[in-house]
Design an enzyme around this catalytic site. Structure first.
Site, PDB file in Angstrom:
ATOM      1  N   ASN A  55      61.892  45.810  81.549  1.00  0.00           N
ATOM      2  CA  ASN A  55      61.004  44.669  81.439  1.00  0.00           C
ATOM      3  C   ASN A  55      61.669  43.572  80.608  1.00  0.00           C
ATOM      4  O   ASN A  55      62.443  43.851  79.687  1.00  0.00           O
ATOM      5  CB  ASN A  55      59.697  45.121  80.790  1.00  0.00           C
ATOM      6  CG  ASN A  55      58.760  43.984  80.501  1.00  0.00           C
ATOM      7  OD1 ASN A  55      58.822  43.382  79.440  1.00  0.00           O
ATOM      8  ND2 ASN A  55      57.899  43.691  81.457  1.00  0.00           N
TER       9      ASN A  55
ATOM     10  N   PHE B 214      60.548  57.914  91.109  1.00  0.00           N
ATOM     11  CA  PHE B 214      60.599  56.641  91.820  1.00  0.00           C
ATOM     12  C   PHE B 214      61.252  56.677  93.206  1.00  0.00           C
ATOM     13  O   PHE B 214      61.289  55.661  93.881  1.00  0.00           O
ATOM     14  CB  PHE B 214      61.314  55.594  90.962  1.00  0.00           C
ATOM     15  CG  PHE B 214      60.567  55.277  89.699  1.00  0.00           C
ATOM     16  CD1 PHE B 214      59.396  54.537  89.726  1.00  0.00           C
ATOM     17  CD2 PHE B 214      61.025  55.732  88.471  1.00  0.00           C
ATOM     18  CE1 PHE B 214      58.694  54.238  88.564  1.00  0.00           C
ATOM     19  CE2 PHE B 214      60.343  55.447  87.301  1.00  0.00           C
ATOM     20  CZ  PHE B 214      59.171  54.709  87.345  1.00  0.00           C
TER      21      PHE B 214
ATOM     22  N   CYS C 195      56.428  44.777  87.530  1.00  0.00           N
ATOM     23  CA  CYS C 195      55.186  44.659  86.756  1.00  0.00           C
ATOM     24  C   CYS C 195      54.488  43.326  87.000  1.00  0.00           C
ATOM     25  O   CYS C 195      53.380  43.103  86.503  1.00  0.00           O
ATOM     26  CB  CYS C 195      55.479  44.829  85.267  1.00  0.00           C
ATOM     27  SG  CYS C 195      56.572  43.552  84.596  1.00  0.00           S
TER      28      CYS C 195
ATOM     29  N   ASP D 151      67.827  52.642  81.929  1.00  0.00           N
ATOM     30  CA  ASP D 151      66.594  52.177  81.294  1.00  0.00           C
ATOM     31  C   ASP D 151      66.789  52.002  79.787  1.00  0.00           C
ATOM     32  O   ASP D 151      67.806  52.403  79.220  1.00  0.00           O
ATOM     33  CB  ASP D 151      65.420  53.111  81.606  1.00  0.00           C
ATOM     34  CG  ASP D 151      65.549  54.511  81.014  1.00  0.00           C
ATOM     35  OD1 ASP D 151      66.464  54.774  80.199  1.00  0.00           O
ATOM     36  OD2 ASP D 151      64.721  55.368  81.379  1.00  0.00           O
ATOM     37  N   ALA D 152      65.820  51.373  79.136  1.00  0.00           N
ATOM     38  CA  ALA D 152      65.911  51.087  77.706  1.00  0.00           C
ATOM     39  C   ALA D 152      66.013  52.372  76.883  1.00  0.00           C
ATOM     40  O   ALA D 152      66.765  52.426  75.899  1.00  0.00           O
ATOM     41  CB  ALA D 152      64.710  50.257  77.256  1.00  0.00           C
ATOM     42  N   ASN D 153      65.287  53.395  77.265  1.00  0.00           N
ATOM     43  CA  ASN D 153      65.308  54.655  76.526  1.00  0.00           C
ATOM     44  C   ASN D 153      66.701  55.285  76.542  1.00  0.00           C
ATOM     45  O   ASN D 153      67.243  55.657  75.498  1.00  0.00           O
ATOM     46  CB  ASN D 153      64.270  55.619  77.117  1.00  0.00           C
ATOM     47  CG  ASN D 153      64.201  56.926  76.360  1.00  0.00           C
ATOM     48  OD1 ASN D 153      64.021  56.939  75.153  1.00  0.00           O
ATOM     49  ND2 ASN D 153      64.349  58.021  77.075  1.00  0.00           N
ATOM     50  N   THR D 154      67.294  55.385  77.715  1.00  0.00           N
ATOM     51  CA  THR D 154      68.610  56.017  77.821  1.00  0.00           C
ATOM     52  C   THR D 154      69.687  55.118  77.222  1.00  0.00           C
ATOM     53  O   THR D 154      70.659  55.622  76.657  1.00  0.00           O
ATOM     54  CB  THR D 154      68.908  56.380  79.282  1.00  0.00           C
ATOM     55  OG1 THR D 154      67.818  57.163  79.799  1.00  0.00           O
ATOM     56  CG2 THR D 154      70.187  57.189  79.399  1.00  0.00           C
TER      57      THR D 154
ATOM     58  N   HIS E  78      77.864  69.699  82.905  1.00  0.00           N
ATOM     59  CA  HIS E  78      78.200  68.319  82.526  1.00  0.00           C
ATOM     60  C   HIS E  78      79.714  68.134  82.371  1.00  0.00           C
ATOM     61  O   HIS E  78      80.230  67.059  82.648  1.00  0.00           O
ATOM     62  CB  HIS E  78      77.432  67.837  81.289  1.00  0.00           C
ATOM     63  CG  HIS E  78      77.738  68.521  80.014  1.00  0.00           C
ATOM     64  ND1 HIS E  78      77.055  69.633  79.584  1.00  0.00           N
ATOM     65  CD2 HIS E  78      78.635  68.223  79.050  1.00  0.00           C
ATOM     66  CE1 HIS E  78      77.517  70.003  78.402  1.00  0.00           C
ATOM     67  NE2 HIS E  78      78.483  69.171  78.053  1.00  0.00           N
TER      68      HIS E  78
END
Length: 181
Positions: free
Chosen positions: A125, A42, A158, A89-92, A73
C-alpha cells in the site's frame, strides 16, 4: 538452461505470480516457486505451469528427517542461478533487512550466494511504501547486493492511488532475462 527460483510473499500482488512464472517458463527457464503461506491465498496452483515445482514451509520440514539429509533451502540456493522475490511485501522486506529467517523463503534469502543475482519487486500500500522505514529497508537490501525492480504508481487493489504497486510482470521477467545474459 538457466534455473530461476521465484519467491512470492503475502502481498495482493501475488495474483500476478502465475503470469511471472508462466512467462519465465515460456522464455525457456527452468522455474521453481517458493510461496509463503500468505502468498498462496492470492493465486491458484492450477494456474501455474505444470513443469514448475511449488514449495512452501511444510516442504522444508517434510524433506528433512535426519542428519545428513538435504536441507531444502540450501538445495534451492544451489540449484538456482537467480532468485527473484516478486512480490516482496512489507513484512518480508522487514524480515530480510534484519536478517530474520523464519520461513522457507527467508531462509533461502539468508543462505543466498551473493555472487548470484537476487532481484526483488516490492509491493505494498502507498502509505506503507511511504513510511520512512521502507526506504531504510530497501537501502539495506541494496547494500546486500540485492537488485530492486522499482514499484510503480497506479490505482491499488485497495482502491487508493499512489506508489507501491509491483512492477508489471513483463518488466520483471525482462529484468530476469537481462541479469541472466
Amino acid at each position: 538452461m538457466k534455473n530461476v527460483l521465484v519467491g512470492c510473499t503475502g502481498s495482493v500482488a501475488s495474483i500476478k505470480v502465475p503470469f511471472i512464472v508462466n512467462e519465465l517458463t515460456a522464455l525457456g527457464y527452468s522455474v521453481r516457486l517458493v510461496a509463503t503461506e500468505n502468498a498462496k491465498h492470492f493465486f491458484s496452483l492450477e494456474d501455474i505451469d505444470k513443469s514448475v515445482v511449488v514449495y512452501s514451509d511444510k516442504d522444508e520440514w517434510d524433506s528433512w528427517k535426519t542428519r545428513g539429509d538435504p536441507v531444502l533451502h540450501i538445495e534451492l540456493r544451489k540449484w538456482a542461478d537467480l532468485f527473484l522475490i516478486a512480490p516482496l511485501d512489507a513484512n518480508t522486506l522487514g524480515k530480510l533487512a534484519n536478517g530474520l529467517c523464519d520461513n522457507l523463503l527467508t531462509c533461502v534469502a539468508r543462505a543466498w550466494d551473493l555472487s548470484k543475482p537476487l532481484l526483488f519487486a516490492p509491493a505494498m500500500n502507498t502509505m506503507m511504501w511511504e513510511h520512512p522505514v521502507t526506504k531504510e529497508q530497501i537501502d539495506k537490501l541494496v547494500l546486500f547486493s540485492y537488485k530492486e525492480i522499482k514499484c510503480v504508481s497506479k490505482v491499488l487493489m485497495c482502491g487508493e492511488s499512489g506508489n507501491g504497486a509491483m512492477a508489471d510482470y513483463l518488466e520483471i521477467t525482462k529484468r530476469v532475462s537481462e541479469e541472466l545474459m
